[in-house]
Design a protein around this motif. Sequence first.
Motif, PDB file in Angstrom:
ATOM      1  N   THR A  38       0.672  -1.238   0.182  1.00 47.18           N
ATOM      2  CA  THR A  38      -0.087  -0.089   0.230  1.00 47.18           C
ATOM      3  C   THR A  38       0.833   1.416   0.034  1.00 47.18           C
ATOM      4  O   THR A  38       0.401   2.511   0.128  1.00 47.18           O
ATOM      5  N   GLY A  39       2.206   1.180  -0.281  1.00 48.88           N
ATOM      6  CA  GLY A  39       3.088   2.472  -0.275  1.00 48.88           C
ATOM      7  C   GLY A  39       2.914   3.239  -1.476  1.00 48.88           C
ATOM      8  O   GLY A  39       3.044   4.224  -1.516  1.00 48.88           O
ATOM      9  N   LYS A  41       0.104   4.825  -3.872  1.00 53.55           N
ATOM     10  CA  LYS A  41      -0.975   5.500  -3.369  1.00 53.55           C
ATOM     11  C   LYS A  41      -1.854   5.584  -4.732  1.00 53.55           C
ATOM     12  O   LYS A  41      -1.171   5.836  -5.819  1.00 53.55           O
ATOM     13  N   ILE A  79       7.733   1.597  -3.815  1.00 50.45           N
ATOM     14  CA  ILE A  79       8.515   2.437  -2.971  1.00 50.45           C
ATOM     15  C   ILE A  79       9.096   1.206  -1.674  1.00 50.45           C
ATOM     16  O   ILE A  79      10.126   1.616  -1.041  1.00 50.45           O
ATOM     17  N   GLU A  80       8.550   0.249  -1.543  1.00 49.37           N
ATOM     18  CA  GLU A  80       8.991  -0.747  -0.454  1.00 49.37           C
ATOM     19  C   GLU A  80      10.086  -1.306  -1.104  1.00 49.37           C
ATOM     20  O   GLU A  80      10.682  -1.932   0.041  1.00 49.37           O
ATOM     21  N   SER A  83      14.509   1.164   0.025  1.00 49.34           N
ATOM     22  CA  SER A  83      15.641   0.918   1.148  1.00 49.34           C
ATOM     23  C   SER A  83      16.209  -0.501   0.921  1.00 49.34           C
ATOM     24  O   SER A  83      15.645  -1.296   0.617  1.00 49.34           O
ATOM     25  N   GLN A  92      15.425   8.892   0.217  1.00 51.82           N
ATOM     26  CA  GLN A  92      14.440   8.820   1.206  1.00 51.82           C
ATOM     27  C   GLN A  92      15.046   9.925   2.447  1.00 51.82           C
ATOM     28  O   GLN A  92      14.405  10.592   3.049  1.00 51.82           O
ATOM     29  N   THR A 107       4.654  11.675  -1.167  1.00 47.58           N
ATOM     30  CA  THR A 107       5.970  11.194  -1.204  1.00 47.58           C
ATOM     31  C   THR A 107       6.511   9.923  -1.775  1.00 47.58           C
ATOM     32  O   THR A 107       7.530   9.858  -2.451  1.00 47.58           O
ATOM     33  N   PRO A 108       5.805   8.906  -1.441  1.00 48.05           N
ATOM     34  CA  PRO A 108       6.579   7.467  -2.534  1.00 48.05           C
ATOM     35  C   PRO A 108       6.500   7.688  -3.695  1.00 48.05           C
ATOM     36  O   PRO A 108       7.556   7.156  -4.415  1.00 48.05           O
ATOM     37  N   ILE A 111       9.506   9.987  -4.518  1.00 51.13           N
ATOM     38  CA  ILE A 111      10.782   9.315  -4.185  1.00 51.13           C
ATOM     39  C   ILE A 111      11.067   8.254  -5.576  1.00 51.13           C
ATOM     40  O   ILE A 111      12.087   8.027  -6.210  1.00 51.13           O
TER      41      ILE A 111
END
Lengths: 162, 759
Positions: A38-39, A41, A79-80, A83, A92, A107-108, A111
Amino acid sequence: MTVTKLHIETTINGEPREFLCDSHETLLSALRNGLGLTGTKEGCATGDCGACSILLDGRLVPACLVLAPEAQGRAVTTIEGLSSGDALHPLQQKFLEHAALQCGVCTPGFIVAAKALLDAKPNPSEDETRYWLAGNLCRCTGYDKIIRAVLDAASEMKESAI
Amino acid sequence: MTTPREFKYVGTRPIRHDGVDKVTGRASYGADVVWPGMLHGFVLRSPHAHARIVSIDTRAAEATPGVKAVLTGKDLPETTATIALGEAAIDLRDVGDNMLARTKVLYHGHAVAAVAATTIDIAREAAEKIQVVYEVLEPVTGIDRAIAADAPILHPALRTKGAASPGAAGPTNIASRLEFKRGDVDAAFAEADVVVEREFRTPMVHQGYIEPHACIARCGEDGRAVVWCTTQGPFVVRDACAAIAGLDPAHVKVIPSEIGGGFGGKIVVYLEPMAIALSRKAQRPVKMVMGRDEVFRATGPTSGSRVRVKLGAKRDGTLVAATASLWYEAGAYRGSPVGAGAMCALAAYKIPSFFIEAHDVVVNKPKVAAYRAPGSPIAAFAVESVVDEIARELKMDPIELRLKNANAEGDKAPYGPKYGPIGLKQILEAARNHPHWTSPLAANQGRGIAVGFWFNAGMNSSATVILDTDGSAAVVTGNPDIGGTRAAQAIMVAEELGIPVERVRPGVGDTDGSGYTDLTGGSRVCYATGMAVIRAAEDVRDQLKARAAQIWNVAVDAVGWENGRAIPPAGTEKAEAMTVAGLAAKMAHTGGPIVGRASLYAPMAGPAFGAHICDLEVDSETGQSKVVRYTVFQDVGRAVHPGYVEGQMQGGAAQGIGWALNEEYIYDADGVMENAGFLDYRMPVASDLPMIDTVIIEVPNPLHPYGVRGVGEVPIVPPLAAVANAMRDATGIRFTELPLSPPRVLEAIEAASAVSVGA
Ligand code: FES
Ligand code: FES
């Protein structure tokens, strides 16, 4: 009821994944609802806000305009997946340091889009960054701190690459 | 005068505590949760802007396999409840009717029924099977039509509240009329050397938060409901849900999700009571998420307007008289922010004589919601444009003109009270002295300046500070964090307890887990809730001092406090200063856990002013314009986390620039919005804007222990006029209607050059 689900095999954030989806389902829906990622959107579902930005085989796309079955055999980065281990991606980190998010819902997408920019062009100008990110809407920040964060991340990544 | 306090954490820029979750995608927003057994809700919306509902037949929808519940307005009780909201009140009858129409639909997109089913596709298909018979009525799509003698009436029972215009008695679309006056206006205008009068128009615009409205609710057999939703005010949602869905507020718990922007638009309820009612029927959780077109058609926006302003000045620039007539669209139900607009209109200036009238007008468009400094930007657009014209007539520098007339401490605000310390003159002086103001302009560029005002709000706030045995602390309030307020609250606790800001865990409580707190809005969180946080931290400190006194066997009053340590009175045997951590470690043996709490009602706040300078470059071939330089000056009282203060100033400016240049609700003759998507409703993107420079001015607010003033709303007030004044400077044309979109600008440029060619 007729069985309409399709079985899709794909790679998500470097891991092989399978999921079932409807033929007309968007990749955004499959990621968020089927795969629990769900990162990414949904801000518009029409390709106009960039909140759903992902990389498909390294190319920046809005997941709301991609059909889930199109992910078959391809590599998806969300996005997940940015990192690594316990370290944030420089983008990030720079978003945090520059206060480049307020509500954070854009933001996601920013990025991920910025990662695609730096992958393609490690040393972008302010103008290039603004135009590259013009597909991502942020209603909170006025973009100033976002642009600074991306430019700062670019110069830091360049330094650490030397 | 006390000496200014030295701060250790206030004014620093720590990384926000909720930040990592947000940059990694882990933070949960309204649409991000799944509850076991959850159904999906879909709303059927009116295809007409104005119609009577003759009948609704839901049988085919109910018979669809997978459908678990269908809801229409008849399923909900009619309520007469209201929710207090500062000075104003939310009329829940209208909110309920707006959420789900009962007898009439009042705008295109007005909800008429809702379906909960096992999948969203089934819910959507079933909703399409609902048969609604409408008697279509003529839509009222603007102020001019709404107030015409033969206008269709939206609400037959509506009568004008307040100072009614002469002759107005029967049914009307003018929901209220207010007057503010001072002095003898006619006599004052007679003495003016220069008089400028103009009429301005602005279209409806949307708050434009990127996260659509979303919620999930479950309601059990016992009538107890739990709601997870994206909202600025969980307590508002709780009370509204109870009244509209017919539940005891004691049985409703609201858990606020992370919120993806609000700007005032996520205060009222659009989905939550429907989700509860559907869940009550289906006995399963129901999730509802709006699409972007629903957000545009059925939530927000702020008023379209018509504003006439007349100002009179002496040759030396002294403003002597003003009149303003404000007409704001309320949308389908009364309640535009025209009253606030009228109170803000002349807030910056000492004008001895004025008359202001303000009208709230219902039209067949979505019911307006609060939008950042509601009402003030529209009024400032008109007034600040006319002030600019006065400066031009007098050949006076527009900053000097404003400084000459600027209100200061002790002056009586046009809306009543006397100003305390305010920073209007300071921001104007800062603007005058800033290099931006005197930098050269390139060809086709123009420069504009405008000021803006907002009251800011206080209201109810609660906070709890919980000390842990390791000397770290949690702080909980009931305010959803839209723009970094958790970081600010952690800074405040760190400041009061003298512990590192990273060792404070700020959190947002649900309606059972935090004391009653009014919404995140009115620029009140850092100010009022911040005050509660400071007091709760002080409560912890007082308890720590008492524990130290107990350990040292001395009187509490004798215990000092310095740099996060309790200090024993001089000469106490075997007593050394104790840190928070040292005292916290001994809590169990000195009386048990320590929890600090505070709750307060702040009747007032510190009002604030901002000034914006805009440089605009205009392409006379296309009418396209671009902001090339922009500087925001604002009195913030005290910046607790300057990064997020700047962010508010930049974000507000960008929203205002969008309002000025591009954004508008476009309607066809049937009252159907033609641009209900981000492609055609064009908000600013990164390539539209330059860096937005900020100059923070700190004139401490005496009502707050650190001097904090609200920050978030003021910055959307000046841009409309700052941009229009820059456009005037660049093109020589005074635009009185927004947005300054390329076709409008091009048309005016061509008309102007045709005139000059002809002349
Ligand atoms: S949700 Fe995909 S671009 Fe907006
Ligand atoms: S931070 Fe809220 S939309 Fe970008």
